[in-house]
Motif scaffolding. Sequence first.
Motif, PDB file in Angstrom:
ATOM      1  N   PRO A  98      37.993  39.877  94.435  1.00  0.00           N
ATOM      2  CA  PRO A  98      38.900  39.286  95.431  1.00  0.00           C
ATOM      3  C   PRO A  98      40.172  39.193  94.908  1.00  0.00           C
ATOM      4  O   PRO A  98      41.117  38.848  95.800  1.00  0.00           O
ATOM      5  CB  PRO A  98      38.426  37.788  95.670  1.00  0.00           C
ATOM      6  CG  PRO A  98      38.249  37.471  94.125  1.00  0.00           C
ATOM      7  CD  PRO A  98      37.446  38.670  93.432  1.00  0.00           C
ATOM      8  N   LEU A  99      40.698  40.109  93.728  1.00  0.00           N
ATOM      9  CA  LEU A  99      42.081  40.044  93.436  1.00  0.00           C
ATOM     10  C   LEU A  99      43.082  40.579  94.638  1.00  0.00           C
ATOM     11  O   LEU A  99      43.974  40.347  94.928  1.00  0.00           O
ATOM     12  CB  LEU A  99      42.024  40.712  92.142  1.00  0.00           C
ATOM     13  CG  LEU A  99      43.419  40.780  91.312  1.00  0.00           C
ATOM     14  CD1 LEU A  99      44.527  41.971  92.031  1.00  0.00           C
ATOM     15  CD2 LEU A  99      44.113  39.243  91.605  1.00  0.00           C
ATOM     16  N   ASP A 100      42.283  41.561  95.304  1.00  0.00           N
ATOM     17  CA  ASP A 100      42.902  42.479  96.319  1.00  0.00           C
ATOM     18  C   ASP A 100      43.402  41.559  97.431  1.00  0.00           C
ATOM     19  O   ASP A 100      44.423  41.964  97.880  1.00  0.00           O
ATOM     20  CB  ASP A 100      42.144  43.580  96.798  1.00  0.00           C
ATOM     21  CG  ASP A 100      40.722  43.178  97.627  1.00  0.00           C
ATOM     22  OD1 ASP A 100      40.354  41.734  97.128  1.00  0.00           O
ATOM     23  OD2 ASP A 100      40.081  43.882  97.990  1.00  0.00           O
ATOM     24  N   LYS A 101      42.628  40.525  97.775  1.00  0.00           N
ATOM     25  CA  LYS A 101      42.979  39.488  98.536  1.00  0.00           C
ATOM     26  C   LYS A 101      44.393  38.804  98.390  1.00  0.00           C
ATOM     27  O   LYS A 101      45.159  38.465  99.154  1.00  0.00           O
ATOM     28  CB  LYS A 101      41.948  38.450  98.900  1.00  0.00           C
ATOM     29  CG  LYS A 101      40.579  38.978  99.447  1.00  0.00           C
ATOM     30  CD  LYS A 101      40.716  40.163 100.642  1.00  0.00           C
ATOM     31  CE  LYS A 101      39.560  40.668 101.131  1.00  0.00           C
ATOM     32  NZ  LYS A 101      39.688  41.532 102.420  1.00  0.00           N
ATOM     33  N   LEU A 102      44.569  38.374  97.136  1.00  0.00           N
ATOM     34  CA  LEU A 102      45.715  37.959  96.349  1.00  0.00           C
ATOM     35  C   LEU A 102      46.955  38.718  96.823  1.00  0.00           C
ATOM     36  O   LEU A 102      48.070  38.360  97.282  1.00  0.00           O
ATOM     37  CB  LEU A 102      45.462  37.473  95.136  1.00  0.00           C
ATOM     38  CG  LEU A 102      44.617  36.235  94.866  1.00  0.00           C
ATOM     39  CD1 LEU A 102      44.793  36.068  93.147  1.00  0.00           C
ATOM     40  CD2 LEU A 102      44.770  35.191  95.732  1.00  0.00           C
ATOM     41  N   VAL A 103      46.905  39.926  96.319  1.00  0.00           N
ATOM     42  CA  VAL A 103      47.853  40.919  96.587  1.00  0.00           C
ATOM     43  C   VAL A 103      48.170  41.100  97.961  1.00  0.00           C
ATOM     44  O   VAL A 103      49.413  41.174  98.331  1.00  0.00           O
ATOM     45  CB  VAL A 103      47.491  42.349  95.793  1.00  0.00           C
ATOM     46  CG1 VAL A 103      48.544  43.455  96.465  1.00  0.00           C
ATOM     47  CG2 VAL A 103      47.357  42.330  94.396  1.00  0.00           C
ATOM     48  N   GLN A 104      47.119  41.112  98.824  1.00  0.00           N
ATOM     49  CA  GLN A 104      47.380  41.504 100.374  1.00  0.00           C
ATOM     50  C   GLN A 104      48.197  40.038 100.842  1.00  0.00           C
ATOM     51  O   GLN A 104      49.145  40.263 102.057  1.00  0.00           O
ATOM     52  CB  GLN A 104      46.231  41.669 101.079  1.00  0.00           C
ATOM     53  CG  GLN A 104      45.569  43.299 100.616  1.00  0.00           C
ATOM     54  CD  GLN A 104      44.257  43.186 101.209  1.00  0.00           C
ATOM     55  OE1 GLN A 104      43.588  42.246 101.940  1.00  0.00           O
ATOM     56  NE2 GLN A 104      43.668  44.355 100.718  1.00  0.00           N
ATOM     57  N   ALA A 105      47.659  39.095 100.456  1.00  0.00           N
ATOM     58  CA  ALA A 105      48.474  37.613 100.785  1.00  0.00           C
ATOM     59  C   ALA A 105      49.965  37.749 100.528  1.00  0.00           C
ATOM     60  O   ALA A 105      50.646  37.243 101.137  1.00  0.00           O
ATOM     61  CB  ALA A 105      47.597  36.386 100.070  1.00  0.00           C
ATOM     62  N   LEU A 106      50.359  38.089  99.151  1.00  0.00           N
ATOM     63  CA  LEU A 106      51.768  38.192  99.056  1.00  0.00           C
ATOM     64  C   LEU A 106      52.299  39.374  99.825  1.00  0.00           C
ATOM     65  O   LEU A 106      53.388  39.144 100.398  1.00  0.00           O
ATOM     66  CB  LEU A 106      51.647  38.509  97.452  1.00  0.00           C
ATOM     67  CG  LEU A 106      52.905  38.845  96.876  1.00  0.00           C
ATOM     68  CD1 LEU A 106      54.189  37.750  97.112  1.00  0.00           C
ATOM     69  CD2 LEU A 106      53.107  39.568  95.401  1.00  0.00           C
ATOM     70  N   LYS A 107      51.830  40.615  99.954  1.00  0.00           N
ATOM     71  CA  LYS A 107      52.511  41.754 100.758  1.00  0.00           C
ATOM     72  C   LYS A 107      52.777  41.589 102.150  1.00  0.00           C
ATOM     73  O   LYS A 107      53.896  41.963 102.747  1.00  0.00           O
ATOM     74  CB  LYS A 107      51.732  42.929 100.055  1.00  0.00           C
ATOM     75  CG  LYS A 107      51.931  43.552  98.635  1.00  0.00           C
ATOM     76  CD  LYS A 107      51.313  44.396  98.477  1.00  0.00           C
ATOM     77  CE  LYS A 107      51.784  45.809  98.971  1.00  0.00           C
ATOM     78  NZ  LYS A 107      51.242  46.965  98.436  1.00  0.00           N
TER      79      LYS A 107
END
Length: 227
Positions: free
Chosen positions: A79-88
Amino acid sequence: MSIWRNGMAALLPQDCLLCGDFSGAALLCAACARELPQLPHARCPVCAEASPGGATCGACLKSPPHFDATVAAFRYAFPLDKLVQALKYRRRLATADFLADAMRAAGAPAGDIVVPLPLSAERLRARGFNQAVELARPLARALALPLALDGCRRSRDTAPQATLPWKERRKNVRHAFECALDLSDKSVVVVDDVMTTGATLDEFARTLKASGAVRVINWVAARALKD
């Protein structure tokens, strides 16, 4: 994170960004934090791709990139991709602090100056901020290194790398950057959120070395690995 922000987090407990369960003062609950995808222990020191024994991989030996090393905190996967998407894409800037802390824990590279990967003017206007800058600010402070926010730019707006086949990405970013900094004899730490093929970071490293840099180290929150 500052004492003030820790105090505010304690006064205003929050829900986990990923699952919604109570997480107290933390961005993620303990269960979700344990689920973040880790990189293999043995990986290439140049590109951070998995490599037997942690030796320089065959791809970097055959065609050495312009950058010299890569330090990454996580594997880019759920789920790391979800953190990056939340930032971007959702402007959850608190995520930048979480990722920056993880990047520091992964090992701070030695260097003389920190440079966030530039966004094009068009994309910066659309997004309103550069996520690489939000990561680079706390990292530069932690290393007590100068942070170069001016002097490097993405001179043309290219198609998003994620929309292109891997083989087309290098061509897409060719001559996409300009640098007006004098980097003579300097080791440059380049900060970005995700390294996928490495084509964008390679082109930026080429530009930095044309401005005098003797060493370029990528410092990223996540590295996408080949399946």
